[in-house]
Design a protein around this motif. Sequence first.
Motif, mmCIF file in Angstrom:
data_model
loop_
_atom_site.group_PDB
_atom_site.id
_atom_site.type_symbol
_atom_site.label_atom_id
_atom_site.label_comp_id
_atom_site.label_asym_id
_atom_site.label_seq_id
_atom_site.Cartn_x
_atom_site.Cartn_y
_atom_site.Cartn_z
ATOM 1 N N LEU A 90 -2.982 1.378 2.819
ATOM 2 C CA LEU A 90 -1.833 2.037 3.430
ATOM 3 C C LEU A 90 -1.309 1.111 4.508
ATOM 4 O O LEU A 90 -1.893 1.007 5.589
ATOM 5 N N LYS A 108 0.934 0.541 7.214
ATOM 6 C CA LYS A 108 1.729 1.330 8.150
ATOM 7 C C LYS A 108 1.263 1.003 9.561
ATOM 8 O O LYS A 108 0.075 1.085 9.859
ATOM 9 N N SER A 139 -7.190 -0.391 5.676
ATOM 10 C CA SER A 139 -6.883 1.028 5.858
ATOM 11 C C SER A 139 -6.680 1.641 4.485
ATOM 12 O O SER A 139 -5.759 1.295 3.749
ATOM 13 N N GLU A 140 -7.565 2.537 4.149
ATOM 14 C CA GLU A 140 -7.611 3.132 2.819
ATOM 15 C C GLU A 140 -6.721 4.372 2.780
ATOM 16 O O GLU A 140 -6.882 5.276 3.597
ATOM 17 N N PRO A 141 -5.783 4.452 1.845
ATOM 18 C CA PRO A 141 -4.921 5.630 1.775
ATOM 19 C C PRO A 141 -5.660 6.837 1.225
ATOM 20 O O PRO A 141 -6.659 6.706 0.513
ATOM 21 N N GLY A 179 -3.635 10.920 5.535
ATOM 22 C CA GLY A 179 -3.540 9.678 6.297
ATOM 23 C C GLY A 179 -4.470 8.608 5.781
ATOM 24 O O GLY A 179 -4.909 8.643 4.629
ATOM 25 N N SER A 180 -4.788 7.653 6.635
ATOM 26 C CA SER A 180 -5.616 6.524 6.227
ATOM 27 C C SER A 180 -6.909 6.510 7.032
ATOM 28 O O SER A 180 -7.032 7.160 8.072
ATOM 29 N N ARG A 189 -9.782 10.141 8.245
ATOM 30 C CA ARG A 189 -8.361 9.898 7.988
ATOM 31 C C ARG A 189 -7.531 10.343 9.194
ATOM 32 O O ARG A 189 -8.021 10.363 10.309
#
Length: 408
Positions: free
Chosen positions: A85, A87, A112-114, A118-119, A149
């Motif tokens: 992710l 962002k 950052s894992e989606p 959120g992440s 997250r």
Amino acid sequence: MKQLVIAGLFLALAATQTHAQINAGEQKPEAELPFTMAQVTTLNLPWRIAFLPDGRMLITEKVGNLWLVTQEGAKTPVSNVPAVLWKGQGGMLGVYLSPHYAKDHSVYLTYSEPGEGGSSLALARAKLTLGQDSASLDGLKVIWRDGERGNGGQFGAAIAFSPDGKYLFLTVGDRQRMTPAQDPNQPLGKILRLTLDGKPAKGNPMAGKKGAASVPVIDPPKDTEAAKTAPVVKTYTFPGPNLTPAETWSSGHRTPYGLAFAPDGRLWELEHGPKGGDELNLIEPGKNYGWPLASYATNYNGVPIPSPDTRSDLTKPVIYWTPVIAPGNLMFYKGAMFPQWDGSALISGLGSKTLNRVTFDGQGGAKPAERWDVGHRIRDVEVAPDGALWMLEDSKTGGVFRVTPTGS
């Protein structure tokens, strides 16, 4: 016997921090650069370099890519990278070679894992497969993740392997939520000590202990005072036992972007402060480094934060920067091109657009040496097998620079 040895190590490390704090924030840049920067190529928001034994580089782009880059600037995309992710401060972040790369060809990624809501920070391992004109990650597996997250940047995402190659130290940022850095049930704001498979390492300060089954999640508050009463936006329940206490090596960290072992085996960490208070910390097991309870800084909105000098129960930084340099990373130099810097740390500067050298006394003390204005937001500085430095510029057209001594 092993427990006695570990306990003795803890005591020896704890005895080292007797040095006065140094504010290097007002340090002036040197009049001239002792090196030349040659731009080799550009990337989109490059974040971290990992050198292969043959001198080629793996370089992450925050937007989600991983590249294999030659020293001449030829770029090959690495396939099978995980989804990220991208962002704010999140995206594809760190890349690190396994300490046993010559045998296992493994690399570690932090990103950052989606996901729903959120992440979160993820740590993955994969085998790097190189072809004549191709590169891929095979068998990628997430070996640790923060499942909470939610919103916020400041992922941390730096890795350092223990000198014996047995353990992996991972920095986890506070995600701009502040108070979780003091919650022993949450990995946010901590440095974790893990096995190479992502499990809690034996000998950690709270080895064997488990945390609460669920924890509150908040959105980033406006300042440290507001954080104390921030509303809970959701409750996260761990899918299994909460191993956070057993994983934790140190706590009270904000944005730990730098982590590296010195030649003497001591572990050093570098983190962003808010309005002031960037920190270089000597990391000792079980210590609390104070965030958000204390800082040589104020909140961005001017709300005061107590000084570390008022809290004898918290561990102070060895060097701090007020005004900030906004550090990108931390590494220790050893190489043929700048032999006079062997054993020194080099720190990249984002907001300050500087490269900074720090020297060490071998007893847990450090002091600033030179600061060089390089005119670029430097996200990462690393040393190549031939001793040259390489630097990444934090920009959508970020330069990849080879740095060699002037006149070489």
